[in-house]
Design a protein around this motif. Structure first.
Motif, PDB file in Angstrom:
ATOM      1  N   ALA A 230     -21.684  22.917  -2.296  1.00 45.89           N
ATOM      2  CA  ALA A 230     -20.924  22.635  -1.073  1.00 45.89           C
ATOM      3  C   ALA A 230     -19.457  22.997  -1.250  1.00 45.89           C
ATOM      4  CB  ALA A 230     -21.078  21.167  -0.694  1.00 45.89           C
ATOM      5  N   ASP A 231     -18.896  22.664  -2.441  1.00 44.86           N
ATOM      6  CA  ASP A 231     -17.486  22.976  -2.689  1.00 44.86           C
ATOM      7  C   ASP A 231     -17.259  24.477  -2.759  1.00 44.86           C
ATOM      8  OD1 ASP A 231     -16.657  20.346  -2.729  1.00 44.86           O
ATOM      9  OD2 ASP A 231     -17.049  20.103  -4.872  1.00 44.86           O
ATOM     10  N   VAL A 232     -18.196  25.186  -3.414  1.00 46.91           N
ATOM     11  CA  VAL A 232     -18.059  26.642  -3.481  1.00 46.91           C
ATOM     12  C   VAL A 232     -18.093  27.241  -2.079  1.00 46.91           C
ATOM     13  CG1 VAL A 232     -19.216  28.757  -4.213  1.00 46.91           C
ATOM     14  CG2 VAL A 232     -18.945  26.879  -5.817  1.00 46.91           C
ATOM     15  N   SER A 233     -19.029  26.752  -1.276  1.00 43.77           N
ATOM     16  CA  SER A 233     -19.127  27.259   0.100  1.00 43.77           C
ATOM     17  C   SER A 233     -17.836  27.004   0.855  1.00 43.77           C
ATOM     18  CB  SER A 233     -20.302  26.591   0.815  1.00 43.77           C
ATOM     19  OG  SER A 233     -21.521  26.866   0.146  1.00 43.77           O
ATOM     20  N   HIS A 234     -17.284  25.799   0.666  1.00 44.83           N
ATOM     21  CA  HIS A 234     -16.052  25.466   1.380  1.00 44.83           C
ATOM     22  C   HIS A 234     -14.898  26.351   0.900  1.00 44.83           C
ATOM     23  CE1 HIS A 234     -13.145  22.878   3.491  1.00 44.83           C
ATOM     24  NE2 HIS A 234     -12.374  23.091   2.425  1.00 44.83           N
TER      25      HIS A 234
END
Length: 445
Positions: A230-234
């Motif tokens: 999720a953090d990478v996507s963000h």
């Protein structure tokens, strides 16, 4: 279940080994019983022949005295009465048959014999050559029956023991089957259930505990992986969205935008994307077991001083002073250490209270380890945040106020550098003083 797999199951192997051991054990016992019995029978036969030999010697030694009352063969005939299993042949030294009158018929019976010479008591009569034999066919038949009986007993005993062993093994493996039944409820999407160790044998309790610990670590890893994704996507979506939006606006309204400003803004976002990707590649290499390329560093304090020069502007903007205390030498990967110290100083600069001092301490932990710790004055950090300080994309501030300057990988990279040096990270926060650092090995372990 596949028959090939079933044939190699623990139950089958234990049962097979128990059957083999039972057969060998019973076979040895039966063989000992047979050999002892055969020895006892042989000893009894030898003893009986010795007793009969003594009687025959006595009779033949006094043959003349008996002959006065009856025929010469009479005493020997009396000897054989009731001893049908014995055969006595007496000859003179010249080979003439003395007893019995006619040569006995040959038979196929198994016999054991004793051949000896007897000198009459008067020393005047010629000596006799005696062949005394005993029929041992009954003993041989007894041994044969005993051998057959013992062989059957060994086979039947092995079969019975094997059946009992299979039952015992099956009962003993019941806890393993219960654990296997519990494992069926686990999947990559459901790692929360834990194995129930209650009622398990003492030998399986450590296995259950270790497996539950592994499940806990896997559950945590999956949770962190989901958060990481999720953090990478963000992190990647934000600069990509900015690039897409700025390019679309510039293309739709070319007259309202300075293309140099658009390209400059896009380049800044591309640099940010490049930084994230490079950091992710570095962490990936560290996770795969990459190690530090060491060379001799005569002064860690000098390395830190060079890093401080790079941060002088940021320190001045934050109204902070920086002090380097202590020194050490050793074999390190200097570029990696500079990067780790830079990340630590950058983190301290962001969260230190204005007008305070940031201190970089270098100290020998042991003969093989040295620590580099950066301390700053500010708000006390809670233990929950300290525990996640070195997680990827983790920021102590949920507002991401420093999102444009960093992307939450600095301390994760510092932790990776510590591991590449065979060391570890440290974090503590007490009474407004926060100390974050790393401990590294001076040389290759």
């Amino acid at each position: 279940m596949n028959p090939a797999l079933r044939a190699h199951s623990l139950r089958a192997r234990l049962s097979l080994w128990l059957a083999v051991q039972s057969l060998v054990g019973l076979g040895i016992v039966c063989l000992v019983v047979y050999l002892v019995t055969a020895h006892n029978l042989s000893a009894r036969q030898i003893e009986t022949l010795a007793q009969k030999e003594a009687i025959v010697r006595h009779l033949l030694s006094n043959i003349d005295e008996h002959a006065k009352e009856s025929s010469q063969e009479h005493p020997l005939s009396d000897f054989l009465i009731g001893h049908e299993d014995f055969r006595l042949i007496v000859r003179t030294q010249d080979g003439d048959l003395v007893f019995p009158k006619a040569a006995p018929d040959t038979d196929s019976a198994q016999r054991v014999s004793r051949v000896f010479a007897v000198q009459p008591a008067d020393d005047k009569s010629p000596a006799f050559n005696v062949d005394l034999s005993m029929d041992i066919s009954s003993d041989a038949q007894h041994l044969n029956r005993l051998a057959i009986t013992l062989a059957i007993a060994a086979v039947v005993g092995t079969f019975v023991i094997s059946l009992g062993g299979m039952s015992i093994v099956s009962y003993g493996l019941a806890p393993v089957r219960r654990l296997a039944h519990q494992l069926r409820s686990l999947s990559a999407d459901n790692l929360r259930p834990r194995l129930d160790g209650a009622g398990q044998p003492a030998e399986l309790v450590p296995l259950v505990e270790q497996f539950n610990g592994l499940l806990g670590r896997l559950d945590l890893a999956y949770t962190q992986l989901e958060g990481f994704n999720a953090d990478v996507s963000h992190e990647l979506r934000t600069p990509l969205a900015i690039l897409v939006a700025s390019n679309e606006l510039a293309l739709r309204h070319p007259g309202n935008f300075d293309m140099a400003d658009v390209l400059s803004s896009n380049l800044e976002e591309l640099h940010r994307l490049t930084g994230i990707i490079n950091d992710m590649l570095f962490l990936s290499q560290a996770d795969r077991g990459a190690t530090a390329r060491r060379s001799f560093v005569p002064s860690l304090a000098a390395v830190v001083e060079r890093v401080v020069e790079y941060h002088e502007a940021a320190l001045a903007d934050a109204d902070l002073r920086l002090k380097v205390a202590g020194d050490s030498t050793g074999h390190f990967d200097e570029p990696l250490l500079r990067r780790a110290v830079s990340n630590l100083i950058s983190n301290a600069t962001q969260y230190a209270k204005s007008g305070t001092e940031v201190e970089v301490s270098i100290a020998a932990v042991s003969d093989k380890e040295v620590s580099l710790v950066v301390a700053n004055q500010g708000e006390t950090v809670s233990p929950e945040i300290l525990a996640r300080m070195f997680d990827r994309f983790f920021r102590a501030s949920a507002s991401r106020e420093h999102g444009q300057k960093n992307h939450g990988l600095g301390l994760a990279i510092t932790s990776a550098i510590a591991r590449m040096h065979g060391g570890r990270t440290t974090a503590a926060s007490v009474n407004g003083t926060t100390e974050i650092g790393l401990v590294v090995m001076k040389t290759v372990a």
